[in-house]
Design a protein around this motif. Structure first.
Motif, PDB file in Angstrom:
ATOM      1  N   THR A 193     -11.194   0.353 -20.898  1.00 55.98           N
ATOM      2  CA  THR A 193     -12.229  -0.434 -20.245  1.00 55.98           C
ATOM      3  C   THR A 193     -11.616  -1.074 -19.021  1.00 55.98           C
ATOM      4  OG1 THR A 193     -13.193  -0.899 -22.389  1.00 55.98           O
ATOM      5  CG2 THR A 193     -13.911  -2.274 -20.568  1.00 55.98           C
ATOM      6  N   PRO A 194     -12.047  -0.723 -17.833  1.00 51.83           N
ATOM      7  CA  PRO A 194     -13.005   0.334 -17.515  1.00 51.83           C
ATOM      8  C   PRO A 194     -12.376   1.713 -17.702  1.00 51.83           C
ATOM      9  CG  PRO A 194     -12.075  -0.523 -15.480  1.00 51.83           C
ATOM     10  CD  PRO A 194     -11.484  -1.340 -16.606  1.00 51.83           C
ATOM     11  N   PRO A 195     -13.208   2.761 -17.788  1.00 53.67           N
ATOM     12  CA  PRO A 195     -12.672   4.123 -17.902  1.00 53.67           C
ATOM     13  C   PRO A 195     -11.792   4.448 -16.695  1.00 53.67           C
ATOM     14  CG  PRO A 195     -15.027   4.103 -18.323  1.00 53.67           C
ATOM     15  CD  PRO A 195     -14.667   2.736 -17.798  1.00 53.67           C
ATOM     16  N   MET A 196     -10.754   5.215 -16.918  1.00 56.29           N
ATOM     17  CA  MET A 196      -9.823   5.564 -15.842  1.00 56.29           C
ATOM     18  C   MET A 196     -10.203   6.850 -15.119  1.00 56.29           C
ATOM     19  SD  MET A 196      -7.666   3.153 -15.556  1.00 56.29           S
ATOM     20  CE  MET A 196      -6.669   3.977 -14.349  1.00 56.29           C
ATOM     21  N   VAL A 197     -11.226   7.540 -15.579  1.00 55.16           N
ATOM     22  CA  VAL A 197     -11.621   8.791 -14.945  1.00 55.16           C
ATOM     23  C   VAL A 197     -13.046   8.660 -14.408  1.00 55.16           C
ATOM     24  CG1 VAL A 197     -12.410   9.848 -17.105  1.00 55.16           C
ATOM     25  CG2 VAL A 197     -11.718  11.316 -15.199  1.00 55.16           C
ATOM     26  N   ALA A 198     -13.232   9.070 -13.170  1.00 55.25           N
ATOM     27  CA  ALA A 198     -14.565   9.079 -12.580  1.00 55.25           C
ATOM     28  C   ALA A 198     -15.379  10.180 -13.264  1.00 55.25           C
ATOM     29  CB  ALA A 198     -14.477   9.344 -11.077  1.00 55.25           C
ATOM     30  N   ASP A 199     -16.596   9.858 -13.652  1.00 56.05           N
ATOM     31  CA  ASP A 199     -17.444  10.822 -14.351  1.00 56.05           C
ATOM     32  C   ASP A 199     -17.640  12.085 -13.520  1.00 56.05           C
ATOM     33  OD1 ASP A 199     -19.089  11.455 -16.677  1.00 56.05           O
ATOM     34  OD2 ASP A 199     -20.762  11.386 -15.247  1.00 56.05           O
ATOM     35  N   GLN A 200     -17.799  11.930 -12.221  1.00 60.67           N
ATOM     36  CA  GLN A 200     -18.002  13.083 -11.340  1.00 60.67           C
ATOM     37  C   GLN A 200     -16.781  14.015 -11.356  1.00 60.67           C
ATOM     38  OE1 GLN A 200     -18.721  12.011  -7.264  1.00 60.67           O
ATOM     39  NE2 GLN A 200     -19.358  14.081  -6.690  1.00 60.67           N
ATOM     40  N   LEU A 201     -15.574  13.450 -11.393  1.00 59.17           N
ATOM     41  CA  LEU A 201     -14.361  14.267 -11.441  1.00 59.17           C
ATOM     42  C   LEU A 201     -14.275  15.011 -12.770  1.00 59.17           C
ATOM     43  CD1 LEU A 201     -11.687  14.993  -9.929  1.00 59.17           C
ATOM     44  CD2 LEU A 201     -10.622  13.152 -11.261  1.00 59.17           C
ATOM     45  N   PHE A 249     -10.795  12.957  -5.632  1.00 69.05           N
ATOM     46  CA  PHE A 249     -10.301  14.332  -5.744  1.00 69.05           C
ATOM     47  C   PHE A 249     -11.394  15.350  -6.054  1.00 69.05           C
ATOM     48  CE2 PHE A 249      -6.143  12.179  -6.788  1.00 69.05           C
ATOM     49  CZ  PHE A 249      -5.504  12.567  -5.621  1.00 69.05           C
ATOM     50  N   CYS A 250     -12.645  14.931  -6.144  1.00 67.88           N
ATOM     51  CA  CYS A 250     -13.737  15.871  -6.452  1.00 67.88           C
ATOM     52  C   CYS A 250     -13.813  17.000  -5.433  1.00 67.88           C
ATOM     53  CB  CYS A 250     -15.074  15.137  -6.520  1.00 67.88           C
ATOM     54  SG  CYS A 250     -15.248  14.163  -8.025  1.00 67.88           S
ATOM     55  N   ARG A 251     -13.789  16.658  -4.167  1.00 66.01           N
ATOM     56  CA  ARG A 251     -13.882  17.682  -3.115  1.00 66.01           C
ATOM     57  C   ARG A 251     -12.691  18.632  -3.172  1.00 66.01           C
ATOM     58  NH1 ARG A 251     -16.236  19.055   1.923  1.00 66.01           N
ATOM     59  NH2 ARG A 251     -15.445  21.163   2.155  1.00 66.01           N
ATOM     60  N   LEU A 252     -11.507  18.097  -3.478  1.00 66.57           N
ATOM     61  CA  LEU A 252     -10.317  18.929  -3.609  1.00 66.57           C
ATOM     62  C   LEU A 252     -10.517  19.952  -4.719  1.00 66.57           C
ATOM     63  CD1 LEU A 252      -7.328  19.659  -3.060  1.00 66.57           C
ATOM     64  CD2 LEU A 252      -6.712  17.812  -4.654  1.00 66.57           C
ATOM     65  N   LEU A 253     -10.993  19.518  -5.881  1.00 66.97           N
ATOM     66  CA  LEU A 253     -11.216  20.451  -6.989  1.00 66.97           C
ATOM     67  C   LEU A 253     -12.243  21.512  -6.607  1.00 66.97           C
ATOM     68  CD1 LEU A 253     -11.167  18.433 -10.337  1.00 66.97           C
ATOM     69  CD2 LEU A 253      -9.291  19.479  -9.070  1.00 66.97           C
ATOM     70  N   LYS A 282       0.846  -1.180   0.000  1.00 66.18           N
ATOM     71  CA  LYS A 282       0.000   0.000   0.000  1.00 66.18           C
ATOM     72  C   LYS A 282       0.886   1.235   0.000  1.00 66.18           C
ATOM     73  CE  LYS A 282      -3.766   2.239   2.347  1.00 66.18           C
ATOM     74  NZ  LYS A 282      -5.030   1.999   2.935  1.00 66.18           N
ATOM     75  N   GLY A 283       0.513   2.209  -0.831  1.00 65.38           N
ATOM     76  CA  GLY A 283       1.283   3.437  -0.885  1.00 65.38           C
ATOM     77  C   GLY A 283       0.469   4.561  -1.499  1.00 65.38           C
ATOM     78  N   ASN A 284      -0.607   4.933  -0.858  1.00 67.69           N
ATOM     79  CA  ASN A 284      -1.501   5.966  -1.386  1.00 67.69           C
ATOM     80  C   ASN A 284      -0.905   7.355  -1.151  1.00 67.69           C
ATOM     81  OD1 ASN A 284      -3.666   7.794  -1.739  1.00 67.69           O
ATOM     82  ND2 ASN A 284      -5.115   6.147  -1.388  1.00 67.69           N
ATOM     83  N   MET A 285      -0.892   8.168  -2.212  1.00 68.97           N
ATOM     84  CA  MET A 285      -0.311   9.510  -2.131  1.00 68.97           C
ATOM     85  C   MET A 285      -1.363  10.615  -2.238  1.00 68.97           C
ATOM     86  SD  MET A 285       2.950   8.990  -1.723  1.00 68.97           S
ATOM     87  CE  MET A 285       3.594  10.614  -2.012  1.00 68.97           C
ATOM     88  N   ASP A 286      -2.646  10.272  -2.132  1.00 63.28           N
ATOM     89  CA  ASP A 286      -3.722  11.245  -2.303  1.00 63.28           C
ATOM     90  C   ASP A 286      -3.627  12.406  -1.306  1.00 63.28           C
ATOM     91  OD1 ASP A 286      -4.551   9.467  -4.210  1.00 63.28           O
ATOM     92  OD2 ASP A 286      -6.498   9.035  -3.296  1.00 63.28           O
ATOM     93  N   MET A 287      -3.315  12.101  -0.068  1.00 63.99           N
ATOM     94  CA  MET A 287      -3.265  13.142   0.966  1.00 63.99           C
ATOM     95  C   MET A 287      -2.153  14.145   0.663  1.00 63.99           C
ATOM     96  SD  MET A 287      -4.651  14.348   3.682  1.00 63.99           S
ATOM     97  CE  MET A 287      -5.583  13.053   4.435  1.00 63.99           C
ATOM     98  N   GLU A 288      -0.983  13.652   0.271  1.00 66.62           N
ATOM     99  CA  GLU A 288       0.133  14.537  -0.037  1.00 66.62           C
ATOM    100  C   GLU A 288      -0.209  15.445  -1.213  1.00 66.62           C
ATOM    101  OE1 GLU A 288       1.799  11.095   2.221  1.00 66.62           O
ATOM    102  OE2 GLU A 288       0.298  11.332   0.670  1.00 66.62           O
ATOM    103  N   LEU A 289      -0.818  14.881  -2.241  1.00 67.40           N
ATOM    104  CA  LEU A 289      -1.214  15.661  -3.416  1.00 67.40           C
ATOM    105  C   LEU A 289      -2.218  16.739  -3.026  1.00 67.40           C
ATOM    106  CD1 LEU A 289      -1.995  14.250  -6.930  1.00 67.40           C
ATOM    107  CD2 LEU A 289      -3.381  16.052  -5.946  1.00 67.40           C
ATOM    108  N   ALA A 290      -3.230  16.352  -2.273  1.00 70.90           N
ATOM    109  CA  ALA A 290      -4.275  17.301  -1.870  1.00 70.90           C
ATOM    110  C   ALA A 290      -3.699  18.444  -1.026  1.00 70.90           C
ATOM    111  CB  ALA A 290      -5.377  16.579  -1.098  1.00 70.90           C
TER     112      ALA A 290
END
Length: 191
Positions: free
Chosen positions: A143-151, A120-124, A90-98
């Motif tokens: 397939t599957p798409p790599m981007v969330a529609d909401q983002l 990242f929706c809330r961050l944007l 495990k090595g999630n970097m979301d917090m550092e990016l945000a």
């Protein structure tokens, strides 16, 4: 001239590039996004295995670090999945990016996020509330798409990697835009 910063979610961007069979030329990509703007910073976020010396990610990270990218990394953590009993990293970097994007927001006009992660929706939303224009770079052509529609909908601008592939991939590189010291390194997964 707009002040711009790039925020690259390494693992997500790698997966999108791999899904499109793109070999990213990071020098060309940085130049492409620096056109007609004042590029303040280009961040690349990645988790690195504990045995860094033998990591396939090391050549890319070293090259980025020496060629205008601010590499933000941390070591992966190993754990055992209780359901399957398998070893996982495990090595999630979301917090550092945000945190970096929020910290830099008062100093930039435009934030470019290379990720399709819906987290990242809330961050944007928060960055836009500070008056910063946002662009998301990812793809929905896999397939599957790599981007969330909401983002995709949250961003002021959405760029599909397919549309800029000739400008950011090695297969279409012009000899003059390649630095001679650049190793031939594919974007590599970071956990």
């Amino acid at each position: 001239m707009d002040k711009t910063a790039l925020f690259i979610d390494g693992s997500n961007f790698y997966a999108a590039a791999k899904g499109l069979n793109l070999d990213i030329d990071f020098a060309r990509m940085r130049a492409y996004f620096a056109k007609d703007t004042n590029l303040i910073r280009a961040y690349y976020y990645t988790a690195i295995p504990e045995d860094q010396e033998f990591s396939s990610l090391r050549p890319l990270v070293d090259w980025l670090d020496y060629n205008g990218y601010a590499v933000v990394s941390k070591l992966t953590r190993e754990f055992i999945d209780e359901e399957t009993g398998k070893r996982r990293l495990k090595g999630n970097m979301d917090m550092e990016l945000a945190l970096d994007m929020l910290k830099l927001a008062p100093h930039i006009d435009h934030a470019v996020l290379f990720s399709g992660d819906g987290d990242f929706c809330r961050l944007l939303e928060d960055i836009q509330a500070l008056g910063v224009r946002t662009t998301v770079v990812s793809t929905n052509k896999t397939t599957p798409p790599m981007v969330a529609d909401q983002l995709r909908r949250m961003a002021d601008i959405y760029i599909d990697m397919v549309d800029i592939a000739p400008d950011i991939s090695k297969s279409n590189s012009k000899t003059s835009s390649k630095p001679t010291s650049k190793p031939s390194v594919k974007a590599t997964n970071d956990a």
